[in-house]
Scaffold this motif. Structure first.
Motif, PDB file in Angstrom:
ATOM      1  N   PRO A  48      56.039  64.989 -41.110  1.00  0.00           N
ATOM      2  CA  PRO A  48      56.085  64.046 -39.993  1.00  0.00           C
ATOM      3  C   PRO A  48      55.164  64.452 -38.855  1.00  0.00           C
ATOM      4  CG  PRO A  48      58.094  65.351 -40.053  1.00  0.00           C
ATOM      5  CD  PRO A  48      57.282  65.731 -41.260  1.00  0.00           C
ATOM      6  N   THR A  49      54.634  63.452 -38.168  1.00  0.00           N
ATOM      7  CA  THR A  49      53.778  63.683 -37.015  1.00  0.00           C
ATOM      8  C   THR A  49      54.237  62.794 -35.865  1.00  0.00           C
ATOM      9  OG1 THR A  49      52.171  62.032 -37.797  1.00  0.00           O
ATOM     10  CG2 THR A  49      51.755  64.337 -38.388  1.00  0.00           C
ATOM     11  N   VAL A  50      54.106  63.326 -34.677  1.00  0.00           N
ATOM     12  CA  VAL A  50      54.426  62.598 -33.452  1.00  0.00           C
ATOM     13  C   VAL A  50      53.241  62.736 -32.519  1.00  0.00           C
ATOM     14  CG1 VAL A  50      55.930  62.504 -31.419  1.00  0.00           C
ATOM     15  CG2 VAL A  50      56.914  62.937 -33.682  1.00  0.00           C
ATOM     16  N   GLY A  51      52.799  61.627 -31.954  1.00  0.00           N
ATOM     17  CA  GLY A  51      51.699  61.630 -31.006  1.00  0.00           C
ATOM     18  C   GLY A  51      52.173  61.244 -29.625  1.00  0.00           C
ATOM     19  N   LEU A  52      51.820  62.056 -28.650  1.00  0.00           N
ATOM     20  CA  LEU A  52      52.092  61.772 -27.245  1.00  0.00           C
ATOM     21  C   LEU A  52      50.779  61.291 -26.655  1.00  0.00           C
ATOM     22  CD1 LEU A  52      54.099  65.041 -26.463  1.00  0.00           C
ATOM     23  CD2 LEU A  52      54.951  62.852 -27.347  1.00  0.00           C
ATOM     24  N   LEU A  53      50.737  60.010 -26.310  1.00  0.00           N
ATOM     25  CA  LEU A  53      49.463  59.388 -25.958  1.00  0.00           C
ATOM     26  C   LEU A  53      49.293  59.143 -24.467  1.00  0.00           C
ATOM     27  CD1 LEU A  53      50.051  58.377 -29.050  1.00  0.00           C
ATOM     28  CD2 LEU A  53      47.970  57.128 -28.580  1.00  0.00           C
ATOM     29  N   ARG A  54      48.059  59.326 -24.024  1.00  0.00           N
ATOM     30  CA  ARG A  54      47.662  59.069 -22.647  1.00  0.00           C
ATOM     31  C   ARG A  54      47.612  57.557 -22.415  1.00  0.00           C
ATOM     32  NH1 ARG A  54      43.096  61.573 -22.891  1.00  0.00           N
ATOM     33  NH2 ARG A  54      41.954  59.773 -23.644  1.00  0.00           N
ATOM     34  N   GLY A  55      48.125  57.146 -21.279  1.00  0.00           N
ATOM     35  CA  GLY A  55      48.002  55.747 -20.898  1.00  0.00           C
ATOM     36  C   GLY A  55      49.170  54.892 -21.352  1.00  0.00           C
ATOM     37  N   HIS A  56      48.868  53.596 -21.493  1.00  0.00           N
ATOM     38  CA  HIS A  56      49.890  52.603 -21.816  1.00  0.00           C
ATOM     39  C   HIS A  56      49.598  51.997 -23.182  1.00  0.00           C
ATOM     40  CE1 HIS A  56      51.298  53.173 -17.787  1.00  0.00           C
ATOM     41  NE2 HIS A  56      50.062  52.995 -17.349  1.00  0.00           N
ATOM     42  N   PRO A  57      50.628  51.446 -23.836  1.00  0.00           N
ATOM     43  CA  PRO A  57      50.463  50.941 -25.200  1.00  0.00           C
ATOM     44  C   PRO A  57      49.270  50.002 -25.352  1.00  0.00           C
ATOM     45  CG  PRO A  57      52.772  50.879 -24.594  1.00  0.00           C
ATOM     46  CD  PRO A  57      52.002  51.246 -23.349  1.00  0.00           C
ATOM     47  N   GLN A  58      48.496  50.279 -26.382  1.00  0.00           N
ATOM     48  CA  GLN A  58      47.361  49.431 -26.752  1.00  0.00           C
ATOM     49  C   GLN A  58      47.088  49.642 -28.229  1.00  0.00           C
ATOM     50  OE1 GLN A  58      43.483  50.975 -25.200  1.00  0.00           O
ATOM     51  NE2 GLN A  58      44.794  52.369 -24.036  1.00  0.00           N
ATOM     52  N   ASP A  59      46.527  48.636 -28.842  1.00  0.00           N
ATOM     53  CA  ASP A  59      46.249  48.714 -30.280  1.00  0.00           C
ATOM     54  C   ASP A  59      44.750  48.854 -30.520  1.00  0.00           C
ATOM     55  OD1 ASP A  59      48.810  48.703 -31.324  1.00  0.00           O
ATOM     56  OD2 ASP A  59      48.945  46.530 -31.357  1.00  0.00           O
ATOM     57  N   THR A  60      44.258  50.070 -30.343  1.00  0.00           N
ATOM     58  CA  THR A  60      42.870  50.355 -30.685  1.00  0.00           C
ATOM     59  C   THR A  60      42.804  50.569 -32.202  1.00  0.00           C
ATOM     60  OG1 THR A  60      43.136  52.752 -30.499  1.00  0.00           O
ATOM     61  CG2 THR A  60      42.576  51.553 -28.474  1.00  0.00           C
ATOM     62  N   PRO A  61      41.623  50.573 -32.780  1.00  0.00           N
ATOM     63  CA  PRO A  61      41.533  50.891 -34.216  1.00  0.00           C
ATOM     64  C   PRO A  61      42.177  52.235 -34.547  1.00  0.00           C
ATOM     65  CG  PRO A  61      39.461  49.960 -33.460  1.00  0.00           C
ATOM     66  CD  PRO A  61      40.308  50.181 -32.232  1.00  0.00           C
ATOM     67  N   THR A  62      42.017  53.206 -33.667  1.00  0.00           N
ATOM     68  CA  THR A  62      42.631  54.513 -33.902  1.00  0.00           C
ATOM     69  C   THR A  62      44.147  54.412 -33.891  1.00  0.00           C
ATOM     70  OG1 THR A  62      40.738  55.636 -32.915  1.00  0.00           O
ATOM     71  CG2 THR A  62      42.784  56.897 -33.054  1.00  0.00           C
ATOM     72  N   VAL A  63      44.694  53.746 -32.890  1.00  0.00           N
ATOM     73  CA  VAL A  63      46.152  53.609 -32.785  1.00  0.00           C
ATOM     74  C   VAL A  63      46.712  52.864 -33.992  1.00  0.00           C
ATOM     75  CG1 VAL A  63      48.013  52.523 -31.453  1.00  0.00           C
ATOM     76  CG2 VAL A  63      46.226  53.834 -30.276  1.00  0.00           C
ATOM     77  N   LEU A  64      46.007  51.844 -34.444  1.00  0.00           N
ATOM     78  CA  LEU A  64      46.464  51.120 -35.640  1.00  0.00           C
ATOM     79  C   LEU A  64      46.499  52.050 -36.851  1.00  0.00           C
ATOM     80  CD1 LEU A  64      44.644  47.710 -35.101  1.00  0.00           C
ATOM     81  CD2 LEU A  64      47.075  48.222 -34.754  1.00  0.00           C
ATOM     82  N   ASP A  65      45.493  52.921 -36.963  1.00  0.00           N
ATOM     83  CA  ASP A  65      45.506  53.907 -38.052  1.00  0.00           C
ATOM     84  C   ASP A  65      46.671  54.882 -37.893  1.00  0.00           C
ATOM     85  OD1 ASP A  65      43.319  52.854 -39.364  1.00  0.00           O
ATOM     86  OD2 ASP A  65      41.931  54.446 -38.748  1.00  0.00           O
ATOM     87  N   LEU A  66      46.892  55.357 -36.667  1.00  0.00           N
ATOM     88  CA  LEU A  66      48.004  56.294 -36.447  1.00  0.00           C
ATOM     89  C   LEU A  66      49.315  55.679 -36.915  1.00  0.00           C
ATOM     90  CD1 LEU A  66      47.224  57.647 -32.836  1.00  0.00           C
ATOM     91  CD2 LEU A  66      46.526  58.608 -35.037  1.00  0.00           C
ATOM     92  N   LYS A  67      49.529  54.435 -36.540  1.00  0.00           N
ATOM     93  CA  LYS A  67      50.742  53.734 -36.975  1.00  0.00           C
ATOM     94  C   LYS A  67      50.769  53.604 -38.497  1.00  0.00           C
ATOM     95  CE  LYS A  67      51.230  50.912 -32.783  1.00  0.00           C
ATOM     96  NZ  LYS A  67      51.147  49.530 -32.259  1.00  0.00           N
ATOM     97  N   GLY A  68      49.640  53.239 -39.074  1.00  0.00           N
ATOM     98  CA  GLY A  68      49.546  53.082 -40.522  1.00  0.00           C
ATOM     99  C   GLY A  68      49.799  54.373 -41.277  1.00  0.00           C
ATOM    100  N   PHE A  69      49.424  55.501 -40.665  1.00  0.00           N
ATOM    101  CA  PHE A  69      49.664  56.807 -41.281  1.00  0.00           C
ATOM    102  C   PHE A  69      51.096  57.283 -41.067  1.00  0.00           C
ATOM    103  CE2 PHE A  69      44.929  57.787 -40.380  1.00  0.00           C
ATOM    104  CZ  PHE A  69      44.535  57.187 -41.561  1.00  0.00           C
ATOM    105  N   GLY A  70      51.859  56.537 -40.278  1.00  0.00           N
ATOM    106  CA  GLY A  70      53.265  56.875 -40.064  1.00  0.00           C
ATOM    107  C   GLY A  70      53.547  57.764 -38.870  1.00  0.00           C
ATOM    108  N   MET A  71      52.581  57.954 -37.999  1.00  0.00           N
ATOM    109  CA  MET A  71      52.805  58.782 -36.816  1.00  0.00           C
ATOM    110  C   MET A  71      53.720  58.044 -35.839  1.00  0.00           C
ATOM    111  SD  MET A  71      50.027  60.446 -34.156  1.00  0.00           S
ATOM    112  CE  MET A  71      49.819  62.052 -34.943  1.00  0.00           C
ATOM    113  N   GLN A  72      54.722  58.735 -35.329  1.00  0.00           N
ATOM    114  CA  GLN A  72      55.600  58.208 -34.283  1.00  0.00           C
ATOM    115  C   GLN A  72      54.861  58.358 -32.961  1.00  0.00           C
ATOM    116  OE1 GLN A  72      58.839  56.895 -34.399  1.00  0.00           O
ATOM    117  NE2 GLN A  72      58.490  56.492 -32.240  1.00  0.00           N
TER     118      GLN A  72
END
Length: 150
Positions: free
Chosen positions: A59-83
């Motif tokens: 399992p992986t968890v990402g603590l992200l800077r800023g506010h929710p947004q769906d960049t290509p990277t964020v979409l991949d993170l979600k697709g890879f199962g990162m919380q």
């Protein structure tokens, strides 16, 4: 001569793989089941970490800077199962505070915390093997020496 670290793996490549190796080894030695780390909405580090988690089954968890947004990277993170947890900007700036990790360790006691970008001594040690790899490859192209390293 160019050492193409981007060709190591289609998802876990570049210096990010090398920076992760020692952190992953330390997490395993600590008995952690996964990794929690920090980055932005375009973080190559989080991308490599999430891809490694998916590929190797942790399992992986990402603590992200800023506010929710769906960049290509964020979409991949979600697709890879990162919380994902969005910290806002002030919350992210607090990442160097002495008590920053306390609530995250409480929420994810089985995950190993890795600094932003895979940095720290473990990240530097993981990249240390790059020097030997580059030297080995330079000798295969007939270079006995070099003037600079970028």
């Amino acid at each position: 001569a160019v050492l193409r670290l981007d060709r190591i793996d289609p998802l876990i490549s570049g210096n990010k793989w090398f920076k992760l190796t020692q952190h992953l080894a330390q997490a395993q030695q600590a008995g952690a089941s996964g990794i929690v780390s920090l980055g932005g909405a375009y973080s190559n580090h989080l991308h490599a970490l999430a891809a490694a988690g998916k590929r190797f089954g942790f399992p992986t968890v990402g603590l992200l800077r800023g506010h929710p947004q769906d960049t290509p990277t964020v979409l991949d993170l979600k697709g890879f199962g990162m919380q994902l947890h969005w910290l806002g900007y002030a919350g992210y700036r607090a990442r160097h505070a002495e008590d920053f990790w306390l609530p995250w360790r409480a929420q994810y006691p089985d995950l190993y915390p890795v600094p932003e970008g895979g940095g720290g001594m473990a990240g530097a040690l993981g990249c240390g093997v790059l020097v030997e790899q580059a030297r080995r490859q330079l000798s295969t192209v007939g270079w006995a020496d070099y003037d600079a390293w970028w």
